[in-house]
Design a protein around this motif. Structure first.
Motif, short mmCIF file in Angstrom:
data_model
loop_
_atom_site.label_atom_id
_atom_site.label_comp_id
_atom_site.label_asym_id
_atom_site.label_seq_id
_atom_site.Cartn_x
_atom_site.Cartn_y
_atom_site.Cartn_z
N GLN A 18 0.27 -1.51 -0.42
CA GLN A 18 -0.19 -0.32 -0.16
C GLN A 18 0.82 1.55 -0.33
O GLN A 18 1.74 1.11 0.90
N VAL A 19 0.20 2.30 -0.72
CA VAL A 19 1.36 3.22 -1.02
C VAL A 19 0.09 4.53 -0.62
O VAL A 19 -0.42 4.82 -1.32
N PRO A 20 0.56 4.84 -0.04
CA PRO A 20 -0.75 6.82 -0.19
C PRO A 20 -0.28 7.33 -0.72
O PRO A 20 0.65 7.86 -1.13
N PHE A 21 -1.92 7.81 -0.86
CA PHE A 21 -1.62 8.86 -1.93
C PHE A 21 -2.07 10.31 -1.43
O PHE A 21 -3.44 10.51 -0.78
N SER A 22 -1.73 11.06 -1.35
CA SER A 22 -2.32 12.37 -1.11
C SER A 22 -2.41 14.11 -1.62
O SER A 22 -1.48 13.77 -3.05
N LYS A 23 -2.72 14.89 -0.94
CA LYS A 23 -2.84 16.66 -2.04
C LYS A 23 -1.30 16.27 -2.18
O LYS A 23 -1.34 17.72 -3.28
N VAL A 24 -0.61 16.57 -1.08
CA VAL A 24 0.87 17.19 -1.74
C VAL A 24 1.66 16.11 -2.06
O VAL A 24 2.32 15.14 -1.14
N VAL A 25 1.95 16.00 -3.02
CA VAL A 25 3.72 14.44 -3.66
C VAL A 25 4.48 15.41 -4.05
O VAL A 25 4.74 16.33 -4.63
N LEU A 26 5.11 14.64 -3.71
CA LEU A 26 7.36 15.31 -4.25
C LEU A 26 7.90 14.46 -5.47
O LEU A 26 6.90 12.91 -6.17
N ILE A 27 8.17 14.07 -6.18
CA ILE A 27 8.23 14.27 -7.36
C ILE A 27 10.00 14.94 -7.64
O ILE A 27 10.73 15.82 -7.34
N GLU A 28 10.76 14.08 -8.67
CA GLU A 28 12.12 14.78 -8.74
C GLU A 28 12.11 15.58 -9.50
O GLU A 28 11.61 16.18 -10.09
N GLN A 29 13.58 16.75 -9.43
CA GLN A 29 13.27 18.17 -9.88
C GLN A 29 13.90 18.30 -11.26
O GLN A 29 12.96 18.65 -12.15
N ASP A 30 14.46 16.67 -11.48
CA ASP A 30 14.72 15.82 -12.96
C ASP A 30 13.57 15.92 -13.54
O ASP A 30 13.19 15.99 -14.75
N ASP A 31 12.62 16.13 -13.34
CA ASP A 31 10.93 14.98 -13.71
C ASP A 31 10.53 16.43 -14.30
O ASP A 31 9.18 15.80 -14.41
N PHE A 32 10.56 17.46 -13.68
CA PHE A 32 9.94 18.72 -14.28
C PHE A 32 11.03 19.58 -15.30
O PHE A 32 12.21 19.73 -14.81
N SER A 33 10.44 20.37 -16.05
CA SER A 33 11.24 21.58 -16.59
C SER A 33 10.30 22.54 -17.31
O SER A 33 10.30 22.23 -18.18
N ASP A 34 11.27 23.74 -17.18
CA ASP A 34 10.64 24.49 -17.87
C ASP A 34 11.11 25.17 -19.07
O ASP A 34 11.21 26.13 -19.96
N ASN A 35 11.95 24.15 -19.22
CA ASN A 35 12.62 24.47 -20.53
C ASN A 35 13.19 23.30 -21.65
O ASN A 35 14.48 22.92 -21.73
N PRO A 36 11.91 22.63 -21.70
CA PRO A 36 12.11 21.49 -21.75
C PRO A 36 13.47 20.73 -22.97
O PRO A 36 12.21 21.46 -24.79
N VAL A 81 5.94 10.49 -3.95
CA VAL A 81 6.06 9.82 -2.58
C VAL A 81 4.94 11.31 -1.86
O VAL A 81 5.34 12.34 -2.76
N SER A 82 3.97 10.55 -1.23
CA SER A 82 3.09 11.29 -1.08
C SER A 82 4.30 12.17 0.24
O SER A 82 4.74 11.47 1.45
N GLU A 83 4.07 13.64 0.58
CA GLU A 83 4.90 14.28 1.54
C GLU A 83 4.21 14.32 3.07
O GLU A 83 5.48 13.79 3.81
N GLN A 84 3.26 13.90 3.39
CA GLN A 84 3.57 14.03 4.40
C GLN A 84 3.41 12.25 4.97
O GLN A 84 3.37 12.59 6.03
N HIS A 85 3.69 11.68 3.58
CA HIS A 85 3.81 9.96 4.57
C HIS A 85 5.13 10.03 4.47
O HIS A 85 5.62 8.66 5.17
N ALA A 86 5.92 10.22 4.04
CA ALA A 86 7.40 10.15 3.37
C ALA A 86 8.52 9.92 4.06
O ALA A 86 7.55 10.81 5.63
N LEU A 87 9.54 8.82 4.24
CA LEU A 87 10.40 9.12 5.35
C LEU A 87 11.62 9.78 4.86
O LEU A 87 11.63 9.37 3.98
N SER A 88 12.36 10.62 5.96
CA SER A 88 13.27 11.00 5.65
C SER A 88 14.87 9.98 4.69
O SER A 88 14.68 9.39 5.81
N ALA A 89 15.54 10.48 3.83
CA ALA A 89 16.65 9.05 3.72
C ALA A 89 18.15 10.56 3.42
O ALA A 89 17.67 11.15 2.99
#
Ligand code: ATP
Ligand code: MG
Length: 553
Positions: free
Chosen positions: A381-399, A461-469
């Protein structure tokens, strides 16, 4: 007990043993040994020897002993002995008997008296330097020591007094009386015993004379009834001495020494002495630093015993020294981890994504399978919620062209979850992207959206559920393929062999993972939980990237 694949490739030692069994040589028995000196931790080169020695025994219903060659007390220790036992076990092998050359000190001593009595050994008062000068060269014969013809009675008396501690270190040596003109320098009256007042980690201070390696090794093999004494090529020139000692002593058993090529692996070092230097000079964090080619280091990096055994089988056994590419070892671990490690999501360099049309207090538990090709490994089970985190590299404003990940106004699928669309990009004063405002399409869980294609899939990952590493990205320890060939191997160290990412977030299912568990971080690589993990901060080591030349899709 391990079983060995029947399809294992032929090699010359396998062939020799098969022929010996057919001829009933050694009474139809196969007995091998792995004989490390406890002066450091085992490395990947030793793994080759371990797999060969134990492998030949297992294949032929024989036995393999673990024997510590502990005749150099100044460099040896109990710590090293214990690490060696641990590593051989971890690799998956059980020894028939556990022995030490030091178990045989009394017998070795008695055999030396036998040699003296037969006129085959003498006590020499030449200094180490003089002995070297008398030895001759490859093109010139050696010179006989003035003590060479010392009477037997005198030799015996002096040797007993050497043992009794009557002489200073280095004052005398016991030498075999063979042939100072032999074309093989090892046969020019080699030293058998030296006087050395050093505390031994097993025999304490009971001895002040210690036997030399060549003399010790063959007798230890014979005492253990070893049939095939497998060693590396540099001992080929020592084989006549091995045979001479056993022939002169008429030992009941006469093992057969067979030499094979050492493993040389690119971008690393396989020499305990040099590895020791890396540790003592703190170029690495210890013998088990994940960049080290030691068994302990490979284990901590996340290598499996199976992958290491597979590697040793693949590289084969020959009489030609050659360099093996690091890619071969990496291939073996990738193959194993691809098949066997569960998939999880981890975001190494997080970027915040707020899903504006998702209810604020809501959490959904999504079921995601642990392995795409192996349903039997189940789901988590992987929790999903309103705020998620993705890799910085997975977004580009200059693709760049063909960019399939998230862009402003574009859509992407969150792995195992919904399709989201990026509506707004928030930047800080320096123009760095700090947050994305997105919306999700509630109709896309487990199915494609109608009327449009969404190509990209990214992890999250879901921000509020994720673990720091903390994630430690290891690269090759050396920047040059053959560091050993450099004048100073330390000059070849790779200054970028470790990159530490401290603000990573991993999915909540990893909360109870145990150190040494291995995972595929989706789209990223294989990682192993490190023993440095504490409550609130997991630590992961990267074992290997997903592909040989890692490029993100
Ligand atoms: P090192 O120089 O690293 O200390 P070594 O040969 O002196 O190596 P030992 O502890 O004496 O180390 O080795 C135990 C066994 O492992 C020996 O039979 C040795 O030949 C074998 N071995 C050591 N290094 C390699 C290697 N690179 N490839 C294959 N076998 C090896
Ligand atoms: Mg050695």
């Amino acid at each position: 007990m391990l079983t060995i694949d029947n399809q294992a490739p032929a090699h010359f030692i396998r062939q020799i043993i098969a022929n010996d069994l057919k001829d009933n040589k050694h009474n139809g028995k196969v007995a091998t040994r792995f004989p490390p000196e406890p002066n450091g931790y085992l490395h990947i080169g030793h793994a080759k020897s371990i797999c060969l020695n134990f492998g030949m025994a297992i294949e032929n219903n024989g036995t393999c002993n673990l024997r510590f060659d502990d005749t150099n007390p100044e460099k040896e220790s109990v710590e090293f002995m214990e690490s060696i036992e641990r590593d051989v076990h971890w690799l998956g092998f059980e020894w028939a008997g556990l022995y030490h050359a030091s178990d045989y000190f009394e017998q070795l001593y008695n055999y030396a008296e036998t040699l003296i009595l037969a006129g085959n050994a003498y006590v020499d008062s030449l200094s180490a330097e003089q002995i070297r000068a008398y030895r001759g060269t490859l093109t010139e014969p050696g010179k006989e020591s003035p003590d060479r013809n010392r009477p037997i009675e005198e030799n015996l008396d002096l040797f007993r007094r050497m043992r009794a501690g009557e002489f200073a270190d280095g004052h005398y040596v016991l030498r075999a009386k063979i042939d100072m003109a032999s074309p093989n320098i090892n046969m020019r009256d080699p030293a058998l015993y030296r006087i050395r007042r050093v505390h031994h980690h097993r025999t304490g201070d009971s001895w002040c004379i210690y036997p030399m390696y060549d003399y010790t090794h063959c007798i230890s093999d014979a005492l253990e009834d070893i049939t095939h004494s497998l060693c590396t090529l540099e001992f080929e020139d020592h084989r006549p001495l091995y045979d001479w000692v056993l022939d002169e002593l008429k030992t009941p058993s006469h093992p057969q020494q067979i030499e094979f090529a050492r493993l040389q692996l690119e971008y690393t070092i396989v020499s305990k002495r040099k590895l020791n230097q890396l540790v003592t000079e703190k170029h690495v964090s210890g013998w088990d630093d994940p960049r080290m080619p030691t068994i302990a280091g490979l284990r901590r990096a996340g290598f499996t015993p199976k992958a290491i055994r597979d590697f040793c089988e693949r590289i084969g056994i020959t009489k030609q020294n050659s360099w093996i590419e690091m890619g071969v070892l990496e291939h073996c671990i990738r193959e194993d981890l691809n098949e066997n490690s569960p998939r999880v999501m981890a975001v190494l360099q997080p970027l915040r994504v707020v899903i504006e049309n998702y209810p604020g207090q809501q959490t959904e538990q999504l079921e995601i399978s642990n392995h795409p090709q192996r349903p039997e490994l189940g789901k988590r089970q992987v929790p999903f919620s309103k705020v998620v985190l993705i890799e910085q590299d997975d977004f580009s404003d200059n693709p760049p062209p063909k960019y399939k990940r998230l862009v402003e106004g574009g859509e992407v699928r969150l792995r195992g979850s919904y399709v989201i669309k990026c509506n707004e990009v928030i930047k800080d004063a320096n123009g760095l992207v700090t947050e994305l405002r997105c919306s999700y399409d509630p109709d896309t869980l487990g199915k494609n959206p109608e009327s449009r294609k969404v190509k990209g899939v990214i992890h999250w990952v879901s921000e509020q559920h994720a673990l720091s590493a903390e994630v430690r990205l290891y690269n090759r320890l050396f920047a040059l393929p053959q560091p050993d060939n450099e004048e100073n191997f330390l000059d070849a160290l790779n200054p970028n062999s470790l990159e530490i990412l401290t603000d990573c977030k991993v999915e909540a299912s990893l909360a109870n993972a145990l150190p040494e568990s291995r995972f595929q971080f989706e789209r990223n690589g294989y990682f192993c939980l490190d023993k440095d993990s504490v409550d609130g901060k997991l630590v992961f080591n990267r074992t290997v990237t997903l592909r040989e030349n890692w490029e993100k899709d």
